[in-house]
Scaffold this motif. Structure first.
Motif, PDB file in Angstrom:
ATOM      1  N   UNK A  40      -6.671   1.887 -12.012  1.00 36.17           N
ATOM      2  CA  UNK A  40      -7.197   2.972 -11.177  1.00 36.17           C
ATOM      3  C   UNK A  40      -6.281   3.237  -9.983  1.00 36.17           C
ATOM      4  N   UNK A  41      -5.809   2.151  -9.367  1.00 37.62           N
ATOM      5  CA  UNK A  41      -4.943   2.330  -8.200  1.00 37.62           C
ATOM      6  C   UNK A  41      -3.657   3.049  -8.565  1.00 37.62           C
ATOM      7  N   UNK A  67       0.102   2.170   7.153  1.00 39.91           N
ATOM      8  CA  UNK A  67      -0.584   1.169   7.986  1.00 39.91           C
ATOM      9  C   UNK A  67      -0.616  -0.205   7.343  1.00 39.91           C
ATOM     10  N   UNK A  68      -1.110  -0.283   6.118  1.00 37.09           N
ATOM     11  CA  UNK A  68      -1.280  -1.594   5.502  1.00 37.09           C
ATOM     12  C   UNK A  68       0.051  -2.234   5.142  1.00 37.09           C
ATOM     13  N   UNK A  96       0.848  -1.191   0.000  1.00 38.01           N
ATOM     14  CA  UNK A  96       0.000   0.000   0.000  1.00 38.01           C
ATOM     15  C   UNK A  96       0.879   1.234   0.000  1.00 38.01           C
ATOM     16  N   UNK A  97       0.367   2.327  -0.535  1.00 35.48           N
ATOM     17  CA  UNK A  97       1.175   3.551  -0.589  1.00 35.48           C
ATOM     18  C   UNK A  97       1.121   4.317   0.731  1.00 35.48           C
ATOM     19  N   UNK A  98       0.366   3.775   1.688  1.00 37.16           N
ATOM     20  CA  UNK A  98       0.320   4.386   3.008  1.00 37.16           C
ATOM     21  C   UNK A  98       0.880   3.389   4.038  1.00 37.16           C
ATOM     22  N   UNK A 116      -7.576   2.028   3.070  1.00 36.54           N
ATOM     23  CA  UNK A 116      -7.056   1.403   4.279  1.00 36.54           C
ATOM     24  C   UNK A 116      -7.903   1.827   5.485  1.00 36.54           C
ATOM     25  N   UNK A 175      -3.858   6.734  -8.274  1.00 40.32           N
ATOM     26  CA  UNK A 175      -3.924   7.213  -6.892  1.00 40.32           C
ATOM     27  C   UNK A 175      -2.573   7.059  -6.197  1.00 40.32           C
ATOM     28  N   UNK A 214      -7.404   3.692   8.048  1.00 37.13           N
ATOM     29  CA  UNK A 214      -7.439   5.124   8.402  1.00 37.13           C
ATOM     30  C   UNK A 214      -8.430   5.870   7.513  1.00 37.13           C
ATOM     31  N   UNK A 244     -11.304  -3.820  -0.688  1.00 37.29           N
ATOM     32  CA  UNK A 244     -11.093  -4.374  -2.028  1.00 37.29           C
ATOM     33  C   UNK A 244     -10.669  -3.296  -3.023  1.00 37.29           C
ATOM     34  N   UNK A 245     -11.228  -2.107  -2.870  1.00 37.17           N
ATOM     35  CA  UNK A 245     -10.931  -1.024  -3.813  1.00 37.17           C
ATOM     36  C   UNK A 245      -9.689  -0.227  -3.413  1.00 37.17           C
ATOM     37  N   UNK A 246      -9.010  -0.669  -2.347  1.00 32.51           N
ATOM     38  CA  UNK A 246      -7.716  -0.074  -2.047  1.00 32.51           C
ATOM     39  C   UNK A 246      -7.689   0.936  -0.921  1.00 32.51           C
ATOM     40  N   UNK A 293      -9.221 -10.500   0.584  1.00 36.01           N
ATOM     41  CA  UNK A 293     -10.032  -9.983  -0.523  1.00 36.01           C
ATOM     42  C   UNK A 293      -9.162  -9.924  -1.768  1.00 36.01           C
ATOM     43  N   UNK A 294      -9.810  -9.691  -2.912  1.00 34.23           N
ATOM     44  CA  UNK A 294      -9.086  -9.731  -4.178  1.00 34.23           C
ATOM     45  C   UNK A 294      -8.324  -8.437  -4.427  1.00 34.23           C
ATOM     46  N   UNK A 295      -7.383  -8.526  -5.334  1.00 30.93           N
ATOM     47  CA  UNK A 295      -6.610  -7.349  -5.716  1.00 30.93           C
ATOM     48  C   UNK A 295      -7.519  -6.330  -6.401  1.00 30.93           C
ATOM     49  N   UNK A 296      -7.191  -5.071  -6.200  1.00 31.43           N
ATOM     50  CA  UNK A 296      -7.970  -3.991  -6.801  1.00 31.43           C
ATOM     51  C   UNK A 296      -7.563  -3.775  -8.256  1.00 31.43           C
TER      52      UNK A 296
END
Lengths: 367, 110
Positions: A231-232, A179-180, A175-177, B75, A235, B77, B71-73, A224-227
């Motif tokens: 689109x990601x 926490x994850x 993830x680009x943040x 998190x 972002x 927070x 699922x859509x990304x 869950x599945x990959x997004x």
């Protein structure tokens, strides 16, 4: 109720913990025991599902990618790792002899891409030799990098070394943040990963030059599945540039495979049943043609041949297609391209991970 | 019926068509169109739905859009901020009515 506990700071391998899931056979049995007949078409059987869509068997296409899993040793121990890599996996490292077998085999194929994975492949003592030999052959070389390994003092020259050789870096970043990323890969990983990305940017990676391609790879942090990677990517590019001052070229997203430590997490969190239902119900026949097992050869650290890295971890080896020959599984030291091309791809329930939704592969989505 | 809310109802939502399939088909077609990628992304729509789900306190919607947001990304927070948006609007909606109270007080009290 599933939980998203923080990652333990010191996670050891299933093997070291003597978990039954360290056995590939036990993993296959665990997947087979998931009750899917009531909810899934064709009882959750992959080959029957293919047949129902008019596909009798998966057969190889032209070999494009020669993937080498050079060892299980890693400086990290992520919760979702399908390889069960960790710092304690010191025994499984490809020898120079097997590396040379790989190079000789590579010369007998038309594969243009050599995809080097692990573990942290950079920790293998023959890693630089392998990269140099592949580059000298004009191959496109991919290093599957966990990022944090680039901060080790002995490897700090690697970004420039890669840049000099035009190696594509495919980096794990869930993830680009923060926490994850830390939840999946351990506390402090995000900060180290960003530092490593800065170092790669500093030598020219991730700025649009095809010779210095920086690819980020994201696995879902949970069941869950990959997004949608397109689109990601928009972002992520905006988020990493704004908050971290990091640039990259492309983002690929992969589904997590119910194998090894991710399988352990699915079981422990009570998500195994529902995740398998998600994978099976999301079967997308449009993904089958592009499945990576059709254009990839996967070589294990000890030279055994597999259809993909996932089959490798489940020890589902490539066998010659002639059942009457009773020949041993294929090995890189006896590499025979015709025998490889004539094989039948081995499948199992885990394969639903690659056919779910938009599809999934080491190169990202399939559709 | 031993309880009003049952988790297994969620995946069976489509069975609501038993009494009137035409209306349910129209509803689900509309529903699908609403959540398709548009001027807002699917991720943004999932976060809006998550916030609304908390406002209307629908456990089915909270489950569905917690999953969808991940699922859509999104998190945790980001999802928590969405819930706080719902909370702020709910709380603000109560508090702004306090000005009506003030009007009544100013009119009636010395």
């Amino acid at each position: 109720m599933p939980t998203f506990d923080r990652a333990p700071s010191k996670l050891s391998s299933l093997l070291k913990r003597q978990s039954p899931l360290a056995s590939a056979h036990y993993q296959r049995d665990t997947l087979a025991r998931v009750a899917l007949s009531a909810i899934a078409p064709h009882g959750g059987d992959f080959s029957t599902t293919l047949s129902a869509h008019g596909i009798s068997a998966l057969t190889p296409a032209k070999l494009d990618i020669f993937q080498i899993n050079i060892g299980k040793l890693c400086n990290m121990a992520c919760r979702h790792c399908h390889v069960d890599s960790s710092p304690d996996r010191t025994q499984e490292n490809m020898s120079r002899e097997t590396v040379d077998h790989c190079l000789r085999a590579l010369d007998r194929t038309e594969a243009q891409t050599v995809d080097i994975t692990g573990g942290a492949p950079e920790l293998n003592p023959h890693f630089r030799y392998l990269v140099d030999q592949c580059v000298a052959r004009g191959k496109h070389v991919i290093d599957r990098c966990n990022l944090t390994v680039l901060l080790l003092p002995t490897l700090k020259d690697l970004p420039e070394w890669f840049s000099d050789r035009g190696v594509e870096i495919v980096c794990s970043l869930p993830h680009y943040r923060q926490r994850n990323t830390d939840a999946q890969r351990g506390d402090g990983t995000f900060e180290k990963s960003i530092e490593a990305l800065h170092r790669l940017n500093a030598v020219g990676y991730g700025q649009g030059d095809p010779a210095q391609q920086l690819t980020l790879m994201s696995n879902p942090v949970g069941a869950f599945l990959a997004s949608n990677q397109v689109k990601l990517e928009q972002e992520w590019k905006a988020g990493l540039a704004k908050y971290q001052g990091v640039t990259f070229d492309r983002l690929i997203t992969l589904n997590n495979m119910p194998i090894s430590r991710y399988l352990e997490w699915l079981e422990q969190s009570g998500n195994l049943q529902s995740y398998m239902e998600v994978l099976v119900n999301a079967f997308n026949p449009a993904t089958v043609e592009g499945l990576m097992c059709r254009n990839t050869l996967s070589v294990s650290w000890d030279g055994r041949l597999f259809d993909c890295d996932f089959n490798q971890m489940l020890e589902l080896e490539c066998h010659p297609s002639n059942p009457s020959s009773a020949q041993a599984p294929m090995h890189i030291r006896n590499f025979d391209p015709d025998q490889l091309a004539g094989r039948q791809i081995v499948t199992g329930r885990h394969c639903f991970g690659c056919t779910a939704g938009a599809g999934s592969s080491c190169g990202g989505a399939l559709t | 019926m031993d309880q009003y809310y049952k988790p297994e109802h969620l995946p069976k939502f489509g069975e609501i068509g038993e009494g009137n399939s035409e209306l349910s088909q129209k509803f689900f077609a509309y529903y699908g169109a609403v959540f398709a990628e548009g001027a807002l992304s699917k991720r943004e729509k999932a976060l809006i739905a998550l916030a609304v789900a908390h406002t209307i306190q629908c456990p089915y919607c909270i489950e569905a859009y917690s999953k969808e947001s991940l699922q859509e990304g999104s998190d945790l927070e980001q999802m928590t901020e969405a819930v706080h948006v719902a909370t702020a609007i709910r709380g603000g909606a109560s508090l702004i009515h306090g000005l009506q109270m003030l009007d009544h007080v100013h009119k009636l009290a010395m």
